[in-house]
Design a protein around this motif. Structure first.
Motif, PDB file in Angstrom:
ATOM      1  N   THR A  37       0.764  -1.147   0.062  1.00  0.00           N
ATOM      2  CA  THR A  37       0.047   0.038  -0.061  1.00  0.00           C
ATOM      3  C   THR A  37       0.853   1.219  -0.035  1.00  0.00           C
ATOM      4  OG1 THR A  37      -0.103  -0.013   2.397  1.00  0.00           O
ATOM      5  CG2 THR A  37      -1.824  -1.002   1.069  1.00  0.00           C
ATOM      6  N   TRP A  38       1.599   1.374  -1.009  1.00  0.00           N
ATOM      7  CA  TRP A  38       2.669   2.791  -1.064  1.00  0.00           C
ATOM      8  C   TRP A  38       1.640   3.844  -1.105  1.00  0.00           C
ATOM      9  CZ3 TRP A  38       7.957   3.433  -1.421  1.00  0.00           C
ATOM     10  CH2 TRP A  38       8.369   4.728  -2.040  1.00  0.00           C
ATOM     11  N   ASP A  39       1.980   4.627  -0.065  1.00  0.00           N
ATOM     12  CA  ASP A  39       1.207   5.615   0.352  1.00  0.00           C
ATOM     13  C   ASP A  39       2.000   7.006   0.195  1.00  0.00           C
ATOM     14  OD1 ASP A  39      -0.840   7.615   1.045  1.00  0.00           O
ATOM     15  OD2 ASP A  39      -0.720   7.004   3.285  1.00  0.00           O
ATOM     16  N   ARG A  40       1.942   7.611  -0.993  1.00  0.00           N
ATOM     17  CA  ARG A  40       2.728   9.198  -0.916  1.00  0.00           C
ATOM     18  C   ARG A  40       1.614  10.100  -1.530  1.00  0.00           C
ATOM     19  NH1 ARG A  40       5.331   6.390   1.470  1.00  0.00           N
ATOM     20  NH2 ARG A  40       7.577   6.036   1.351  1.00  0.00           N
ATOM     21  N   GLU A  41       2.118  11.272  -1.911  1.00  0.00           N
ATOM     22  CA  GLU A  41       1.325  12.137  -2.179  1.00  0.00           C
ATOM     23  C   GLU A  41       0.793  12.318  -3.697  1.00  0.00           C
ATOM     24  OE1 GLU A  41       3.289  15.977  -1.555  1.00  0.00           O
ATOM     25  OE2 GLU A  41       3.320  15.763   0.710  1.00  0.00           O
ATOM     26  N   GLU A  42       1.192  11.594  -4.433  1.00  0.00           N
ATOM     27  CA  GLU A  42       0.862  11.310  -5.676  1.00  0.00           C
ATOM     28  C   GLU A  42      -0.698  10.501  -5.989  1.00  0.00           C
ATOM     29  OE1 GLU A  42       3.621  10.218  -4.763  1.00  0.00           O
ATOM     30  OE2 GLU A  42       5.273  11.183  -5.839  1.00  0.00           O
ATOM     31  N   ASP A  43      -1.334  10.794  -6.677  1.00  0.00           N
ATOM     32  CA  ASP A  43      -2.670  10.217  -7.042  1.00  0.00           C
ATOM     33  C   ASP A  43      -2.316   8.763  -7.386  1.00  0.00           C
ATOM     34  OD1 ASP A  43      -5.006   8.896  -8.016  1.00  0.00           O
ATOM     35  OD2 ASP A  43      -5.446  10.719  -9.145  1.00  0.00           O
ATOM     36  N   PRO A  44      -2.596   7.781  -6.744  1.00  0.00           N
ATOM     37  CA  PRO A  44      -2.178   6.288  -7.075  1.00  0.00           C
ATOM     38  C   PRO A  44      -2.735   5.705  -8.292  1.00  0.00           C
ATOM     39  CG  PRO A  44      -3.862   6.311  -5.211  1.00  0.00           C
ATOM     40  CD  PRO A  44      -3.361   7.906  -5.339  1.00  0.00           C
ATOM     41  N   PHE A  45      -3.808   6.446  -8.697  1.00  0.00           N
ATOM     42  CA  PHE A  45      -4.390   5.858 -10.008  1.00  0.00           C
ATOM     43  C   PHE A  45      -3.761   6.562 -11.169  1.00  0.00           C
ATOM     44  CE2 PHE A  45      -7.402   5.294  -6.795  1.00  0.00           C
ATOM     45  CZ  PHE A  45      -8.276   3.964  -7.131  1.00  0.00           C
TER      46      PHE A  45
END
Length: 297
Positions: free
Chosen positions: A183-191
């Motif tokens: 579940t890589w969680d960064r500021e970028e939109d994951p989609f």
């Protein structure tokens, strides 16, 4: 456990700082869980590991827990790793210590699970791996951002690769595998920019605004590979049971042959099928053999 000491860049002792709620003062306090420092830190760390052990055992989860002590350490921190492992085992000798490292003899006293990199899954390396297993060590493997055709979790390549990983686990007798995050969680939109490098690395479960997870096709393939592995494990158990019951030897021999992974599925860790029907056909053969063995009562 949510505690580790370092990685390939060196020690990461700053990660041993924790904010906890003190019920006696009703305040949040910062503590350092570093057993290599003063007596206060050692005692706090001892209490933390003891409490975690008690909690996990009460819940029935302890056998699934590992202490991921150091990531890709190399040689330099080996004395520190030995000292940390000795401390943790002094709190509870049943803790399993995991290291993403080649099974070096010098690390045997400190490590229960050696998790080796995928590049080491080669026939010339097998004797060292088997030696460690005979010494009672568990071996796993991992890959992370490795270039194709090494097994990869990234989007640009066939999702079937994640299913094939389960067959590689069986082929090399490695019951576990490490992946740095789902579940890589960064500021970028994951989609639009999924995961590390925008190729889905580290992102197998997508978040949604309503809080419900979105499962990737890659995660589904990962699940299928685990289920394929379990088919082989069930077959092995049924072979042992059938042999105990005196089932005829030719059938036992045919069943045992199925425990060897065909080269058209996996010949090396980086050489594997791209055709799901090859896997499905062999899994069906295994399933029929399981049913055949069960019927011979």
């Amino acid at each position: 456990l949510p505690w580790w000491a370092g990685d390939g860049t060196g020690d990461q002792f700053y990660r041993m700082m924790y904010d906890i709620y003190d019920e006696t003062t009703e305040q949040t306090v910062r503590i350092e869980l570093n057993p290599l420092k003063e007596e206060r830190e050692r005692e706090l760390t001892r209490q933390w590991f003891a409490g975690f052990s008690e909690h996990l055992k009460e819940k029935g989860w302890f056998d699934k827990a590992v202490v991921y002590l150091w990531d890709e350490p190399g040689y330099k921190p080996i004395p520190t790793i030995l000292e940390l492992s000795t401390f943790i085992k002094s709190v509870d000798p049943d803790y399993k210590i995991l290291l993403t490292e080649w099974p070096l003899d010098v690390l045997y006293p400190a490590v229960d699970i050696f998790c080796t990199h995928v590049v080491n899954l080669r026939d010339p390396h097998l004797p060292v791996m088997r030696k460690a297993q005979k010494a009672g060590k568990e071996l796993w493997w991992y890959s992370c951002d490795d270039p194709y055709p090494s097994p990869t979790y990234t989007i640009p390549h066939d999702a079937l690769i994640l299913r094939v990983m389960g067959w590689s686990n069986w082929k090399y007798d490695l019951p576990g595998r490490v992946y740095f995050t789902f579940t890589w969680d960064r500021e970028e939109d994951p989609f639009t920019t999924p995961g590390l490098g925008g190729e889905g690395n580290g992102l197998l479960v997508y978040p949604m605004q309503d809080g419900k997870p979105v499962i990737s096709i890659r995660l589904e393939m990962h699940r299928d590979g685990i289920e394929d592995y379990e088919y082989l494990a069930i077959l092995r158990r049924e072979i042992a049971s059938a042999a105990d019951r005196g089932v005829d030897a030719p059938l036992i021999a045919d069943a045992t042959d199925l425990l060897t992974i065909p080269a058209d599925i996996v010949s090396r860790a980086d050489a594997y099928t791209a055709d799901p029907q090859v896997i499905e056909a062999h899994r069906a053969i295994i399933a029929r053999m399981i049913e055949t063995l069960k019927a011979r009562r």
